[in-house]
Enzyme design. Structure first.
Site, PDB file in Angstrom:
ATOM      1  N   HIS A  94       0.843  -1.193   0.000  1.00  0.00           N
ATOM      2  CA  HIS A  94       0.000   0.000   0.000  1.00  0.00           C
ATOM      3  C   HIS A  94       0.881   1.247   0.000  1.00  0.00           C
ATOM      4  CE1 HIS A  94      -3.594   2.424   0.613  1.00  0.00           C
ATOM      5  NE2 HIS A  94      -2.905   3.130   1.497  1.00  0.00           N
ATOM      6  N   SER A  95       0.621   2.166  -0.942  1.00  0.00           N
ATOM      7  CA  SER A  95       1.332   3.437  -1.043  1.00  0.00           C
ATOM      8  C   SER A  95       2.836   3.199  -1.185  1.00  0.00           C
ATOM      9  CB  SER A  95       0.991   4.319   0.168  1.00  0.00           C
ATOM     10  OG  SER A  95       1.352   5.657  -0.066  1.00  0.00           O
ATOM     11  N   MET A  96       3.662   3.561  -0.217  1.00  0.00           N
ATOM     12  CA  MET A  96       5.087   3.271  -0.294  1.00  0.00           C
ATOM     13  C   MET A  96       5.310   1.779  -0.507  1.00  0.00           C
ATOM     14  SD  MET A  96       8.148   3.849   2.525  1.00  0.00           S
ATOM     15  CE  MET A  96       7.579   2.505   3.606  1.00  0.00           C
ATOM     16  N   SER A 122      -1.712  -0.986  -4.178  1.00  0.00           N
ATOM     17  CA  SER A 122      -2.796  -0.284  -3.493  1.00  0.00           C
ATOM     18  C   SER A 122      -2.398   1.156  -3.170  1.00  0.00           C
ATOM     19  CB  SER A 122      -3.144  -1.055  -2.207  1.00  0.00           C
ATOM     20  OG  SER A 122      -4.091  -0.375  -1.423  1.00  0.00           O
ATOM     21  N   HIS A 230      -6.966   8.195   0.953  1.00  0.00           N
ATOM     22  CA  HIS A 230      -5.743   7.430   0.724  1.00  0.00           C
ATOM     23  C   HIS A 230      -5.615   6.237   1.671  1.00  0.00           C
ATOM     24  CE1 HIS A 230      -1.718   6.790  -0.769  1.00  0.00           C
ATOM     25  NE2 HIS A 230      -1.208   6.857   0.435  1.00  0.00           N
TER      26      HIS A 230
END
Length: 264
Positions: A94-96, A122, A230
């Site tokens: 997710h994200s990073m 994601s 987010h």
């Protein structure tokens, strides 16, 4: 239980499952830790072993120096998880964590000629599409904390705890330094399927930006959007895990085909 479940600081096993047919390695967002995925096992198919990755500088590795360069981090993770790639595996980030899982998939393709059975990305657009968001890793302490507050991923109680923030700031700055300095280099698309997840109210990772992940695979691609910003990873967790479960249930029979039953 296999002794290797205890011997690696990088890989956590909330519920070890040596009989699992597939391992799902999970990679956190900036500032996140393996604990984020601690409850996932109870919501996913029983033949999946959830393996959250604990990055240096957080959780049980709080005193370890965090990485600031993606290529060095994924090189270290590749070596750390290699002993666990002895059965089919998938990545979720997710994200990073999405950038980490993508770069890692490329790394193990080159290093070991291995690839995940599926890549779940994601909350982050495709890496070859430039990010038009201003970097924050070099901001002053007050400005940096204000940006963290705006991103809505750090609990208010932590942001307002000065002593705790002083402990966490080096790790958070390192994470954003790594993300914001990430250099995408063109390579052949991955040959594993990719599923992208996004939040309908996430202005940074819009449906259009997530759709570009299609270009990073020579196999199947799908996109699923959920209510939330987010961090829909938390607010829409049950919906996300329901979709993830369906994907994994479809995947594992292909990985481990059913053996014919012989009667008599």
């Amino acid at each position: 239980m296999n002794a290797k479940h205890f011997s690696n600081p990088w890989v956590m096993f909330p519920k070890p499952n040596p009989q699992a047919s597939l391992r799902l390695f999970c990679f956190p967002y900036a500032g996140g830790k393996a604990l984020t995925f601690r409850t996932w096992t109870s919501s996913l198919p029983q033949n999946i072993e959830v393996c959250p990755i604990e990055l240096p500088g957080r959780g049980v590795r709080l005193m370890d120096k965090p990485f600031t360069e993606m290529s060095l981090l994924t090189e270290a993770i590749a070596e750390a998880i290699y002993p666990y790639l002895d059965k089919p595996f998938a990545f979720f980030g997710h994200s990073m964590g999405t950038l980490i899982s993508f770069d890692l998939a490329r790394k193990i393709r080159k290093k070991y000629s291995l690839f995940p059975a599926h890549l779940f990305v994601s909350g982050r657009g495709a890496p070859h599409v430039p990010d038009d968001v201003s970097p924050i890793h070099a901001l002053s302490e007050l400005e940096f904390i204000e940006e963290l507050r705006r991103l809505n991923g750090t609990p208010k109680a932590i942001l307002e705890n000065n002593e705790l923030m002083q402990l966490l700031l080096p790790m958070l700055r390192a994470d954003f330094t790594m993300i914001e300095n990430y250099l995408y280099l063109p390579e052949l698309p991955l040959n594993c399927s990719i599923t992208a997840f996004g939040g309908l109210q996430d202005s940074r990772s819009t449906c259009d930006r997530l759709e570009y992940w299609r270009e990073q695979t020579s196999a199947d691609f799908s996109l699923h959007m959920f209510p939330g910003d987010h961090f829909f990873l938390h607010s829409a967790e049950s919906l996300l895990l329901e979709t993830l479960s369906r994907k994994l249930a479809l995947l594992t029979p292909k990985v481990f085909p059913q053996q014919p039953v012989i009667l008599g």
